[in-house]
Design a protein around this motif. Structure first.
Motif, PDB file in Angstrom:
ATOM      1  N   PRO A 250     -18.384  27.462 -65.040  1.00 36.51           N
ATOM      2  CA  PRO A 250     -17.568  26.663 -65.752  1.00 36.51           C
ATOM      3  C   PRO A 250     -16.091  26.953 -65.673  1.00 36.51           C
ATOM      4  N   GLU A 251     -16.040  28.321 -66.266  1.00 34.71           N
ATOM      5  CA  GLU A 251     -14.714  29.084 -66.420  1.00 34.71           C
ATOM      6  C   GLU A 251     -13.955  28.946 -65.101  1.00 34.71           C
ATOM      7  N   ASN A 252     -14.461  28.804 -64.042  1.00 38.49           N
ATOM      8  CA  ASN A 252     -13.739  28.751 -62.887  1.00 38.49           C
ATOM      9  C   ASN A 252     -13.314  27.615 -62.491  1.00 38.49           C
ATOM     10  N   GLY A 253     -13.506  26.531 -63.102  1.00 37.03           N
ATOM     11  CA  GLY A 253     -13.173  25.211 -62.677  1.00 37.03           C
ATOM     12  C   GLY A 253     -11.851  24.576 -63.367  1.00 37.03           C
ATOM     13  N   PHE A 254     -11.007  25.617 -63.779  1.00 35.82           N
ATOM     14  CA  PHE A 254      -9.788  25.172 -64.359  1.00 35.82           C
ATOM     15  C   PHE A 254      -8.916  24.494 -63.242  1.00 35.82           C
ATOM     16  N   PRO A 255      -8.455  23.295 -63.367  1.00 39.29           N
ATOM     17  CA  PRO A 255      -7.769  22.512 -62.485  1.00 39.29           C
ATOM     18  C   PRO A 255      -6.249  22.758 -62.077  1.00 39.29           C
ATOM     19  N   ASP A 256      -5.636  23.544 -62.861  1.00 45.53           N
ATOM     20  CA  ASP A 256      -4.224  23.582 -62.685  1.00 45.53           C
ATOM     21  C   ASP A 256      -3.980  25.160 -62.460  1.00 45.53           C
ATOM     22  N   PRO A 257      -3.001  25.383 -61.506  1.00 50.81           N
ATOM     23  CA  PRO A 257      -2.628  27.014 -61.434  1.00 50.81           C
ATOM     24  C   PRO A 257      -1.965  27.697 -62.789  1.00 50.81           C
ATOM     25  N   ILE A 258      -2.431  28.829 -63.173  1.00 51.67           N
ATOM     26  CA  ILE A 258      -1.930  29.521 -64.364  1.00 51.67           C
ATOM     27  C   ILE A 258      -0.668  30.551 -63.956  1.00 51.67           C
ATOM     28  N   PRO A 259       0.194  30.463 -64.779  1.00 50.08           N
ATOM     29  CA  PRO A 259       1.216  31.581 -64.416  1.00 50.08           C
ATOM     30  C   PRO A 259       0.747  32.935 -64.699  1.00 50.08           C
ATOM     31  N   LEU A 260       1.158  33.943 -63.704  1.00 48.69           N
ATOM     32  CA  LEU A 260       0.763  35.196 -63.768  1.00 48.69           C
ATOM     33  C   LEU A 260       0.931  36.056 -64.853  1.00 48.69           C
ATOM     34  N   ASP A 261       1.952  35.711 -65.805  1.00 46.72           N
ATOM     35  CA  ASP A 261       2.260  36.438 -66.946  1.00 46.72           C
ATOM     36  C   ASP A 261       1.146  36.013 -67.838  1.00 46.72           C
ATOM     37  N   PHE A 336       2.921  37.446 -54.785  1.00 42.93           N
ATOM     38  CA  PHE A 336       3.846  36.825 -54.106  1.00 42.93           C
ATOM     39  C   PHE A 336       3.806  35.273 -54.598  1.00 42.93           C
ATOM     40  N   VAL A 337       2.488  34.834 -54.755  1.00 41.49           N
ATOM     41  CA  VAL A 337       2.295  33.426 -55.294  1.00 41.49           C
ATOM     42  C   VAL A 337       2.298  33.703 -56.844  1.00 41.49           C
ATOM     43  N   PRO A 338       3.180  32.849 -57.750  1.00 39.32           N
ATOM     44  CA  PRO A 338       3.425  33.396 -59.001  1.00 39.32           C
ATOM     45  C   PRO A 338       2.271  32.983 -59.944  1.00 39.32           C
ATOM     46  N   THR A 339       1.139  32.194 -59.377  1.00 35.98           N
ATOM     47  CA  THR A 339       0.337  31.713 -60.334  1.00 35.98           C
ATOM     48  C   THR A 339      -1.017  32.089 -59.875  1.00 35.98           C
ATOM     49  N   LEU A 340      -2.278  31.940 -60.747  1.00 35.20           N
ATOM     50  CA  LEU A 340      -3.401  32.234 -60.369  1.00 35.20           C
ATOM     51  C   LEU A 340      -3.976  30.920 -60.052  1.00 35.20           C
ATOM     52  N   GLN A 341      -4.763  30.948 -58.816  1.00 31.92           N
ATOM     53  CA  GLN A 341      -5.154  29.582 -58.314  1.00 31.92           C
ATOM     54  C   GLN A 341      -6.878  29.777 -58.706  1.00 31.92           C
ATOM     55  N   PRO A 342      -7.524  28.584 -58.852  1.00 28.69           N
ATOM     56  CA  PRO A 342      -8.794  28.503 -58.790  1.00 28.69           C
ATOM     57  C   PRO A 342      -9.736  28.755 -57.568  1.00 28.69           C
ATOM     58  N   PHE A 343     -10.677  29.535 -57.609  1.00 25.10           N
ATOM     59  CA  PHE A 343     -11.425  30.110 -56.380  1.00 25.10           C
ATOM     60  C   PHE A 343     -10.332  30.785 -55.637  1.00 25.10           C
ATOM     61  N   HIS A 344     -10.837  30.796 -54.202  1.00 23.94           N
ATOM     62  CA  HIS A 344      -9.984  31.484 -53.212  1.00 23.94           C
ATOM     63  C   HIS A 344      -8.908  30.317 -52.650  1.00 23.94           C
ATOM     64  N   PRO A 345      -7.651  30.229 -52.961  1.00 25.54           N
ATOM     65  CA  PRO A 345      -6.938  28.950 -52.563  1.00 25.54           C
ATOM     66  C   PRO A 345      -6.646  28.966 -51.004  1.00 25.54           C
ATOM     67  N   VAL A 346      -6.808  30.312 -50.530  1.00 28.90           N
ATOM     68  CA  VAL A 346      -6.538  30.285 -48.958  1.00 28.90           C
ATOM     69  C   VAL A 346      -7.761  29.856 -48.313  1.00 28.90           C
ATOM     70  N   TYR A 347      -8.921  29.568 -48.874  1.00 29.95           N
ATOM     71  CA  TYR A 347      -9.995  28.984 -48.514  1.00 29.95           C
ATOM     72  C   TYR A 347     -10.260  27.225 -48.840  1.00 29.95           C
ATOM     73  N   THR A 348      -9.122  26.822 -49.427  1.00 27.59           N
ATOM     74  CA  THR A 348      -9.303  25.367 -49.897  1.00 27.59           C
ATOM     75  C   THR A 348      -8.219  24.684 -49.313  1.00 27.59           C
ATOM     76  N   ARG A 349      -8.003  23.323 -49.824  1.00 25.68           N
ATOM     77  CA  ARG A 349      -7.059  22.476 -49.084  1.00 25.68           C
ATOM     78  C   ARG A 349      -5.496  22.888 -49.780  1.00 25.68           C
ATOM     79  N   ARG A 350      -5.693  23.724 -50.924  1.00 25.05           N
ATOM     80  CA  ARG A 350      -4.482  24.073 -51.487  1.00 25.05           C
ATOM     81  C   ARG A 350      -3.567  25.040 -50.567  1.00 25.05           C
TER      82      ARG A 350
END
Length: 823
Positions: A250-261, A336-350
């Protein structure tokens, strides 16, 4: 005292040691936590602690909430050694020594700043892999770009011919091709530890670890401009929380990117509590600065990279494990991407949104594996071009179509989005039980023949190919080619090519009245194709000297007692279910081998039609692709005779290793051929990534690999002398009437694994050393007249050399009656 106990424990027999480890670990093991964290534990596991001590710790399972197995292992033990259970070490040594079981803090320092008064000195350690030994333009595009910003050093995990290495050396400072089997981190480790060396890397401000899994869609200027300005000890292109195996947490299901800071300052501590630590900075493109490069812990982990039992362990130990290790030691990271993305974004439509925002890479794995079921990837080229019009997508597509599994691409590209926004994912995972239920209701057609590719090579078996060619232009027969990872470009009338695991492939298999396989049907197709409804024909892989199938298995032990006159009448062996309706054979002697190996086939069901692929050796009218390969090889020979070195790939359980030819032996054998107006040609087994013989001979021999000449029969047509080990190709070659030699330096390793005594049935001399081999090559090239034993072996194994074996098989197939009539 505890260290002595640990040493004593390591010297114990296996079962006694397990009992001692269980006793030592018990006070520090949380059974309730372990059971909750592993809901997939089978019901047969009655003792979680014993499971952890025998299996769980090797899978990096946590024995309790505050004990991270890999953290302890990588920090306090040898990362390359899996002899010591970390929890047992903690119980006997680590607890008293105060060794950490997880990071004490995730707070990082200020980070390193790159010099601004001079150019940044940067190196790239580049990991490559190509099963066919080819360096495509797609890889060179990435390497050329990296070379603009760094000194590039390349290691390919596997064989590359000199011509391909030369491509790399035009771009890189140096390049190597060495088979190690430890994935990308194995290449990084070998480069840092041996080929380039830590001492040489001391001169660089930053060292990159980059692999060839991505396509470069835009230049890297913006990446280095942004990252050079950031204070950090190491960086990557993007970070992710969650991987495929933890996608349902469940903790990995956050919908929006989170700032790296926010991640660095507020979330890292909480990540430590996860059952499986799954935060990582993408390992396909990482950069390390001097604080990390000088870290003994970092160097110990990199130096300790070894082959692993599974890709999951590679990910957890080296990809995720490196992120965890560096964060736990206070090394500040950035991306380089300034946010944390859910799952591995390079393997999703993101990923396409990231590319629009300046991300430079597109992962090949996304396109062909697509484990998050991204829709519309069939139009990936158009999508990328809409964002970056000049992206070299055609070069990427060339590489993709050559290297990606064809069935994986077919599944990925079939996923589409419906009008209502839901995703339509075809069912490629039909179970054997469901297939059997649907198959029972289907109507089979004797005029539809299924040609199933070989499970080992994913190619159409040579015998199936020969049968196909016999009926290719018969419009009354539907030919269904059921494929796996490789493309099978066959033409004819009424020919359909489908992935065997696709819904369409399963449906076509159900309707096929005749099914041609090289293996048992369940292994060949992953479902139960039953002889009650289909005619299942074992085409085999040709003549063989090695045991396979039932003959290679250990004898079965009968548990029940022999029936008596007083007891019930019961069979010692249950009546076997017929797996095959027929097995193809070359002769009466070969029928015995075919029946023995393909239990429960009866002798009468072994068709003595001859081996269909033998037609390719004796007929003038061979398929166009075989003719092209033969002519191309003859042009390469340029009038010279060909001495073909061909070997088997040692099968699972074999201790046989390839012979390591010395330079003196290479010169002796190559000269023996050259002095007689011939040339050596090396053809290792399909799937041999090391290619030790090709490495040894180098330019003294021709490359006759499967990559360059896919058809062994096209090669044999142009061959004057075969040198092999225990490969049955020597028996096939007797149809040509040309000589063959066996070179088996380790014959004892095949003890009990050969169908026949090699000295009696090999159609030529059997050599145990290179001196004898060179002498026999001299003799065969000087006088190619074959011996009486050769003629006897040919007579024993080959009854048909008339080029009509395929026709005889087809005539048998056309004479079969529908199964429902038989029942």
């Amino acid at each position: 005292m505890s260290a002595d106990r640990l040493a004593a424990l390591e010297a114990m027999p296996e079962l006694e040691r397990l009992e001692a480890e269980v006793a030592a670990a018990a006070p520090y093991f949380d059974e309730a936590y372990y059971a909750r964290s592993l809901p997939e534990l089978p019901d047969t596991v009655t003792d979680p602690l014993e499971h952890f001590c025998s299996t769980g710790w090797k899978q990096l399972r946590k024995p309790r909430a505050d004990f991270d197995v890999w953290w302890y292992w990588a920090n306090h033990l040898d990362p390359a050694d899996d002899a010591t259970n970390p929890l047992v070490h903690y119980a006997l040594v680590g607890r008293d020594a105060g060794l950490s079981t997880r990071p004490a803090s995730t707070t990082s320092g200020p980070g390193a700043v790159l010099p601004t008064d001079r150019a940044v000195r940067r190196a790239t350690l580049f990991a490559g892999f190509d099963a066919q030994g080819i360096v495509d333009e797609a890889v060179l595009i990435l390497l050329r770009e990296l070379a603009r910003f760094s000194d590039v050093f390349v290691l390919f995990d596997g064989y590359l011919p000199e011509s391909e290495l030369a491509k790399l050396r035009e771009v890189a400072q140096d390049a190597w091709a060495i088979r190690h089997g430890a994935y990308d981190f194995g290449s990084y480790a070998m480069l840092a530890r041996e080929l380039v060396g830590w001492e040489r890397l001391e001169q660089y401000d930053e060292v990159l670890f980059v692999n060839d899994s991505s396509y470069l869609v835009r230049p890297l200027d913006a990446v280095f401009e942004r990252m050079d300005a950031q204070a950090c000890d190491w960086w990557g292109l993007q970070a992710t929380k969650g991987i495929a195996m933890t996608r349902d947490v469940p903790e990995n299901g956050f919908p929006d990117p989170i700032p790296l800071d926010t991640v660095r300052e507020e979330l890292l501590d909480g990540f430590e509590d996860a059952v499986t630590y799954d935060f990582l900075v993408g390992s396909y493109f990482l950069a390390f600065r001097r604080p990390v490069l000088n870290s003994p812990v970092f160097r110990r982990l990199v130096n300790g990279v070894t082959t692993q039992r599974s890709k999951r362990l590679v990910i957890q130990k080296y990809e995720i494990g490196l992120t965890h290790l560096l964060i736990g030691h206070g090394h500040r990271f950035s991306t380089f991407v300034p946010t944390l993305q859910p799952f591995h974004p390079v393997y999703t439509r993101r990923v396409f949104g990231l590319i629009a925002d300046g991300f430079p890479l597109l992962k090949r794995f996304l396109l062909y594996r697509n484990h998050y079921d991204v829709p519309a990837l069939a139009r990936w080229k158009e999508t990328v071009r809409a964002i970056i019009p000049d992206a070299p997508v055609d070069a990427f597509e060339t590489n993709l179509l050559r290297t990606a599994p064809a069935d994986g691409l077919a599944r990925s590209f079939a996923i589409e989005e419906r009008d209502d926004g839901t995703v339509d994912v075809p069912d490629w995972d039909m179970t054997p039980t469901r297939f059997s239920k649907l198959d029972a209701a289907a109507t089979q057609d004797l005029r539809q023949w299924a040609f199933v590719v070989d499970r080992e090579t994913h190619q159409l078996p040579d015998n199936s190919r020969a049968i196909f060619e016999q009926v290719a232009h018969d419009p009354g027969i539907t030919k269904v080619i059921l494929t796996r990872s490789r493309r099978i470009p066959l033409s004819g009338e009424n020919v359909v090519t489908l992935p065997v695991r696709s819904p369409q492939g399963r449906e076509a298999l159900m309707r096929s009245g005749i099914v041609l396989v090289a293996d048992r049907p369940l292994r060949a197709t992953d479902v139960r194709v039953k002889t009650e409804r289909h005619h299942v024909i074992a085409v085999r892989r040709g003549l063989t000297l090695l045991k396979y199938g039932r003959t290679a298995a250990a004898p079965r032990v009968v548990q029940s007692a022999r029936p008596t006159h007083e007891g019930p009448l019961e069979m010692l062996h249950p009546a076997p279910t017929r797996v095959f309706d027929a097995v193809l054979a070359a002769s009466d002697a070969d029928r015995l081998a075919a029946v023995a190996s393909n239990w429960s086939t009866r002798y009468v069901d072994a068709w003595p039609t001859g081996i269909p692929a033998h037609d390719f050796l004796v007929r003038d009218d061979v398929p166009a692709d075989l003719h092209e390969q033969e002519q191309r090889l003859r042009e390469e020979l340029d009038g010279r005779r060909l001495v073909l070195f061909t070997t088997i790939l040692p099968r699972r359980g074999f201790d046989a290793e390839p012979y390591l030819f010395t330079p003196t032996e290479v010169d002796r054998l190559a000269s023996a051929a050259e002095d007689a107006g011939a040339v050596l040609g090396i053809r290792e087994a399909d799937g041999d990534l090391d290619r030790a013989t090709s490495r040894a001979f180098g330019t003294r021999a021709l490359d006759i690999s499967v990559t360059r000449y896919p058809s062994v029969h096209a090669v044999l047509r142009a061959t004057d002398l075969v040198v092999t080990d225990v490969d049955g190709v020597a028996l096939d070659f007797t149809l040509t009437g040309r000589p063959a030699i066996s070179f088996v330096h380790d014959l004892e390793q095949f003890d009990g694994r050969l169908l026949y005594d090699l000295d009696h049935v090999f159609p030529g001399p059997v050599c145990r050393d290179t001196k004898a081999l060179a002498a026999e090559i001299d003799r065969a090239l000087a006088d190619p007249t074959v011996s009486r034993q050769y003629a006897r072996v040919r007579e024993l194994f080959v009854e048909h050399a008339d080029g009509r074996s395929s026709r005889r098989v087809v005539e048998r197939l056309l004479g079969l009656a529908p199964k429902r009539q038989l029942s």
